[in-house]
Design an enzyme around this catalytic site. Structure first.
Site, PDB file in Angstrom:
ATOM      1  N   THR A  45       0.710  -1.198  -0.065  1.00  0.00           N
ATOM      2  CA  THR A  45       0.097   0.019  -0.085  1.00  0.00           C
ATOM      3  C   THR A  45       0.768   1.208   0.065  1.00  0.00           C
ATOM      4  OG1 THR A  45      -1.327   1.124   1.252  1.00  0.00           O
ATOM      5  CG2 THR A  45      -0.230  -0.463   2.434  1.00  0.00           C
ATOM      6  N   SER A  79      -0.708   3.045  10.923  1.00  0.00           N
ATOM      7  CA  SER A  79      -1.494   2.188  11.708  1.00  0.00           C
ATOM      8  C   SER A  79      -0.870   0.830  11.653  1.00  0.00           C
ATOM      9  CB  SER A  79      -2.808   2.100  10.753  1.00  0.00           C
ATOM     10  OG  SER A  79      -2.665   1.152   9.729  1.00  0.00           O
ATOM     11  N   TYR A 101      -2.055  -1.953  10.609  1.00  0.00           N
ATOM     12  CA  TYR A 101      -2.077  -2.448   9.176  1.00  0.00           C
ATOM     13  C   TYR A 101      -0.976  -2.038   8.173  1.00  0.00           C
ATOM     14  CZ  TYR A 101      -3.597  -2.438   4.251  1.00  0.00           C
ATOM     15  OH  TYR A 101      -3.265  -2.308   3.091  1.00  0.00           O
ATOM     16  N   HIS A 102      -1.023  -0.876   8.281  1.00  0.00           N
ATOM     17  CA  HIS A 102       0.406  -0.196   7.251  1.00  0.00           C
ATOM     18  C   HIS A 102       1.523  -0.668   7.820  1.00  0.00           C
ATOM     19  CE1 HIS A 102      -3.031   2.712   6.362  1.00  0.00           C
ATOM     20  NE2 HIS A 102      -2.516   2.321   5.246  1.00  0.00           N
ATOM     21  N   LYS A 128       2.675  -3.938   6.394  1.00  0.00           N
ATOM     22  CA  LYS A 128       3.234  -3.803   4.844  1.00  0.00           C
ATOM     23  C   LYS A 128       4.614  -3.424   4.698  1.00  0.00           C
ATOM     24  CE  LYS A 128      -0.858  -4.954   2.729  1.00  0.00           C
ATOM     25  NZ  LYS A 128      -1.415  -6.135   1.822  1.00  0.00           N
TER      26      LYS A 128
HETATM   27  N1  LIG Z   1      -8.759  -2.212  -1.013  1.00  0.00           N
HETATM   28  C1  LIG Z   1      -8.048  -1.171  -1.086  1.00  0.00           C
HETATM   29  O1  LIG Z   1      -8.251  -0.133  -1.367  1.00  0.00           O
HETATM   30  C2  LIG Z   1      -6.584  -1.633  -1.101  1.00  0.00           C
HETATM   31  C3  LIG Z   1      -5.672  -0.685  -1.196  1.00  0.00           C
HETATM   32  C4  LIG Z   1      -4.408  -0.997  -1.049  1.00  0.00           C
HETATM   33  C5  LIG Z   1      -3.873  -2.329  -0.789  1.00  0.00           C
HETATM   34  N2  LIG Z   1      -4.710  -3.102  -0.742  1.00  0.00           N
HETATM   35  C6  LIG Z   1      -4.348  -4.402  -0.477  1.00  0.00           C
HETATM   36  O2  LIG Z   1      -4.789  -5.453  -1.579  1.00  0.00           O
HETATM   37  C7  LIG Z   1      -5.049  -6.594  -0.867  1.00  0.00           C
HETATM   38  C8  LIG Z   1      -6.516  -7.079  -1.316  1.00  0.00           C
HETATM   39  O3  LIG Z   1      -7.376  -6.063  -0.778  1.00  0.00           O
HETATM   40  P1  LIG Z   1      -8.775  -6.459  -0.543  1.00  0.00           P
HETATM   41  O4  LIG Z   1      -9.337  -4.899  -0.557  1.00  0.00           O
HETATM   42  O5  LIG Z   1      -9.214  -7.405  -1.698  1.00  0.00           O
HETATM   43  O6  LIG Z   1      -9.029  -7.186   0.808  1.00  0.00           O
HETATM   44  P2  LIG Z   1      -9.998  -8.157   1.003  1.00  0.00           P
HETATM   45  O7  LIG Z   1      -9.903  -8.210   2.608  1.00  0.00           O
HETATM   46  O8  LIG Z   1     -11.503  -8.031   0.549  1.00  0.00           O
HETATM   47  O9  LIG Z   1      -9.325  -9.539   0.848  1.00  0.00           O
HETATM   48  C9  LIG Z   1      -8.604 -10.325   1.260  1.00  0.00           C
HETATM   49  C10 LIG Z   1      -8.548 -11.668   1.232  1.00  0.00           C
HETATM   50  O10 LIG Z   1      -7.484 -12.481   1.689  1.00  0.00           O
HETATM   51  C11 LIG Z   1      -8.278 -13.443   2.742  1.00  0.00           C
HETATM   52  N3  LIG Z   1      -7.102 -13.770   3.647  1.00  0.00           N
HETATM   53  C12 LIG Z   1      -6.759 -12.919   4.741  1.00  0.00           C
HETATM   54  N4  LIG Z   1      -6.072 -13.642   5.534  1.00  0.00           N
HETATM   55  C13 LIG Z   1      -5.678 -14.716   5.156  1.00  0.00           C
HETATM   56  C14 LIG Z   1      -4.849 -15.884   5.348  1.00  0.00           C
HETATM   57  N5  LIG Z   1      -4.227 -16.054   6.531  1.00  0.00           N
HETATM   58  N6  LIG Z   1      -4.959 -17.165   4.501  1.00  0.00           N
HETATM   59  C15 LIG Z   1      -5.709 -17.126   3.649  1.00  0.00           C
HETATM   60  N7  LIG Z   1      -6.539 -15.967   3.280  1.00  0.00           N
HETATM   61  C16 LIG Z   1      -6.705 -15.095   3.750  1.00  0.00           C
HETATM   62  C17 LIG Z   1      -9.463 -12.706   3.060  1.00  0.00           C
HETATM   63  O11 LIG Z   1     -10.446 -13.999   3.611  1.00  0.00           O
HETATM   64  C18 LIG Z   1      -9.820 -12.010   1.992  1.00  0.00           C
HETATM   65  O12 LIG Z   1     -10.654 -12.874   1.075  1.00  0.00           O
HETATM   66  C19 LIG Z   1      -4.679  -6.565   0.493  1.00  0.00           C
HETATM   67  O13 LIG Z   1      -3.364  -6.956   0.677  1.00  0.00           O
HETATM   68  C20 LIG Z   1      -4.585  -5.019   0.647  1.00  0.00           C
HETATM   69  O14 LIG Z   1      -3.640  -4.717   1.848  1.00  0.00           O
HETATM   70  C21 LIG Z   1      -6.223  -3.026  -0.701  1.00  0.00           C
END
Ligand SMILES: NC(=O)c1ccc[n+]([C@@H]2O[C@H](COP(=O)([O-])OP(=O)(O)OC[C@H]3O[C@@H](n4cnc5c(N)ncnc54)[C@H](O)[C@@H]3O)[C@@H](O)[C@H]2O)c1
Ligand SMILES: NC(=O)c1ccc[n+]([C@@H]2O[C@H](COP(=O)([O-])OP(=O)(O)OC[C@H]3O[C@@H](n4cnc5c(N)ncnc54)[C@H](O)[C@@H]3O)[C@@H](O)[C@H]2O)c1
Lengths: 406, 406
Positions: free
Chosen positions: A145, A187, A189-190, A193
């Site tokens: 991120t 945070s 979370y951040h 990463k």
């Molecule tokens: N959505 C955003 O705006 C955004 C922005 C920047 C970065 N990201 C990154 O992109 C990625 C996907 O984001 P998203 O919005 O689709 O998130 P999301 O929470 O919708 O999807 C993440 C998926 O990973 C699965 N998961 C989590 N821990 C797990 C584990 N230990 N084993 C197996 N599966 C696991 C969850 O069940 C979920 O289906 C993330 O890594 C997030 O940090 C997202």
């Protein structure tokens, strides 16, 4: 290619799986469905009615003729099964989305902090250790991120991952050194990463793993070309105070006549990308794999930056909604600049879908269509970053003290 | 002060506990005794016969009249108990040694990598989350390592934690920025200490935790003023290929007429500190606590640097032992310079005990006294950093190909 999509049941993972499957790749989804469990924990649900992952895969087969297989597996807890699965299936590429990804959720309580660090660090590290152990030379694409940089106010553009610095040696000569662009996560979370970056640097250097880290902006929108193909392929759409991200939240608030809630002065500048561009970037990153021995390839995966209050005003103009300023539950600067370099994806052929493109209205339409599913009490953001902030928010929930600032 | 010593049953933790207790502090040891379990796993034991921690505490009470209490607790796995214990006991300061600390052990197999990351990251993060949750404003002193910097060859002195860099802003002006001195860890173990740094930076910034991180060199020696007071207060002394660190290993090898095994050319330069200085540094660091809102205070806890082959020659001269060059199981540069700044501890009053001081002979005496307890088959270092290196070491266990290099 044989591609494993870890976290393929999520908001970005599902449309990515469909996109890559429609390009003819053999796609396998690995997910522990923890995100669905968190919905249950929080008592919220996706705005859009989302089928089980098994059902979604069945429909995709019907619609496209292509199979997507699903494997229930916890990357953080089931190291042995992960390794066995990799050893059997030997993917050519892996896209890793499988982490707890909401900053407010990661700051909810000590239990949520502990869970987020444990889950995210172990998920990523287990994967790296398993790749080395099985000797699989897959290209690993990870979703990071933009938020790791903490939106600092240096006034310089954030480069794509690396910074050249000068260090004075003992003879007083300046020597150049390339380092990871320093992070300042805001945070838990951040922070995870930021930890991931160091894991990647080590495994690329020690074991020659080929890794691409995509520092993504906030994803907005909901449909992609593939999710539009069938009502039951619809993507998840989070609107609650923990998982709903800023632009999508404004669009939903507008759709249900809820004021657009801006935190603090709204002077925070953030980077954005539409979901369609997000899946396209992953396709582009997969085509541009590093070679063994290369440093980690880092892309800034975003297409535009906006100040939060400007976004609120844009959505207000489009929909007639009210804007309301509330105390900021986050610990961050009131105002920040954010300039981001993203030449690498543009050079690879990305054609950005910007806010101007009219897709904002599509999201409002989706929000209106499913407005009856919204629990209004779940819209406010409630996780405060520190005890002091929690008390301040409690004393002044309506943000009366803020009026003067904004 | 009420001081909690996490990992107080270990090689540095035990003499630190005695030292602080003898200064009149109220000392509580927390340890899960995993290090003893690892001895069992590896089939090795401390050179010195080490009593149970309960017995050691009983003897200390007899000898000094001071009580040290012991609590069996796993920081990484028992978050809830850790939090409860802190909430009840509310220490004024915490010294955190409780991590898996051997680089070779961390590289032994995928299982050992996974264990080290899981144990170390969760131990440190659980502690930080628990401090915030309980609102305890204790000064946290953590043991990190000089090894996070990866012994790079920039030819510049390694500063105490921070580096000033210049970043060019959009107007082309150079702006100063202070960053954590960039790390380049060379093993999974060292990597976890690099992760810890980021955890500390976040919790100091977000929650005002008061944290000191001691980047320690390789500790040598075994006795301190307190461990000398009774045979049963003796410190542990690791000599095996995983936990034995370079200088102590040479001294043991010399005592049992084993050749001093130098890896590669022995051109690696490392930082060292005697165990007596190590416990004294912790005392000094505890007295110099940062205030809430301060950045993490970082000290380089070392007193001298030496090239490995020079140490081997020194010990050979002292004892008449042979020196033998073996293939290096680590992935690292053959030769490196290492210059380290350590003005902070000197300014606080540290008087370094250097190798020249004659304490080398004391260690050889201890080694000779317990030489009958040594399993010679456990002396070689066997963990190889990568599969390629493992094969190379296997093809040429005697290092014949190396002769030309050294
Ligand atoms: N959505 C955003 O705006 C955004 C922005 C920047 C970065 N990201 C990154 O992109 C990625 C996907 O984001 P998203 O919005 O689709 O998130 P999301 O929470 O919708 O999807 C993440 C998926 O990973 C699965 N998961 C989590 N821990 C797990 C584990 N230990 N084993 C197996 N599966 C696991 C969850 O069940 C979920 O289906 C993330 O890594 C997030 O940090 C997202
Ligand atoms: N020994 C050295 O040369 C050296 C050099 C630099 C830094 N350090 C650092 O100093 C610290 C102490 O080193 P040491 O040589 O005394 O190591 P050690 O292994 O002898 O002691 C560590 C202690 O921590 C305990 N521990 C580990 N994980 C734990 C957990 N999850 N919960 C509770 N207890 C746990 C172990 O049982 C052990 O008693 C370590 O953090 C190490 O990285 C040591």
């Amino acid at each position: 290619m044989r591609i494993a999509i870890l976290g393929g049941d999520g908001f970005v993972g599902w449309p990515t799986s469909l996109h890559l499957s429609s390009l003819g790749h053999e796609v396998h989804i690995v997910d522990n469905l923890s995100r669905r469990w968190i919905d249950t924990e929080l008592g919220v649900q996706s705005l859009t009615p989302m089928d089980s992952i098994q059902e979604r895969c069945r429909i995709w087969k019907e619609v496209s003729g292509e199979a997507i297989r699903f494997h229930l597996l916890d990357l953080a807890r089931d190291y042995e099964r992960l390794r066995q699965w990799l050893a059997e299936w030997r993917p050519d590429a892996i896209v890793h989305f499988a982490e707890q990804r909401a900053a407010p959720y990661s700051m909810k309580s000590d239990r949520h902090k502990v869970y987020t660090v444990d889950n995210n660090v172990n998920a990523t590290h287990n994967l790296l250790a398993a790749l080395v152990e099985t000797g699989i030379d897959a290209h690993l694409v990870h979703l990071g991120t933009m938020g790791v940089y903490g939106y600092s106010n240096v006034g310089a553009a954030i480069p794509e991952g690396y910074l050249d610095v000068e260090i004075e040696n003992l003879e007083g000569e300046k020597k150049g050194l390339e380092i990871l662009y320093p992070t300042r996560p805001g945070s838990v979370y951040h922070m995870t990463k930021s930890l991931d970056q160091i894991l990647f640097q080590f495994y690329a250097q020690n074991d020659g793993l080929r890794i691409t880290d995509l520092h993504q902006g906030i994803v907005w929108g909901t449909h992609t070309d593939q999710t539009r193909r069938h009502e039951q392929l619809i993507n998840r759409f989070d609107y609650d105070g923990d998982y709903g991200t800023v632009l999508n939240r404004f669009l939903i608030q507008a759709a249900i006549d809820y004021p657009l809630t801006v935190h603090g002065t709204g002077g925070q500048t953030r980077a954005f990308i539409h979901i369609q561009d997000s899946v396209r970037c992953i396709e582009l990153a997969l085509r541009d794999a590093p070679r063994a021995g290369d440093r980690v390839k880092i892309f800034n995966q975003m297409t535009e930056t906006h100040r939060v209050r400007d976004l609120a005003e844009l959505v207000a103009k489009l929909t007639g909604a009210q804007v309301k300023y509330l105390p900021n539950p986050r610990k961050e600067a009131d105002e920040n600049e954010l300039i981001v370099r993203n030449e690498q994806f543009l050079a690879l052929g990305l054609e950005p879908t910007t806010l101007a493109e009219g897709l904002l209205e599509e999201v409002v339409d989706v929000a209106k269509k499913y407005a009856h599913r919204i629990d209004r009490s779940r819209v406010p953001a409630v996780s405060a970053w520190t005890r002091d902030i929690a008390q301040r928010v409690e004393r002044d929930p309506e943000g009366k003290a803020l009026k003067s600032v904004s």
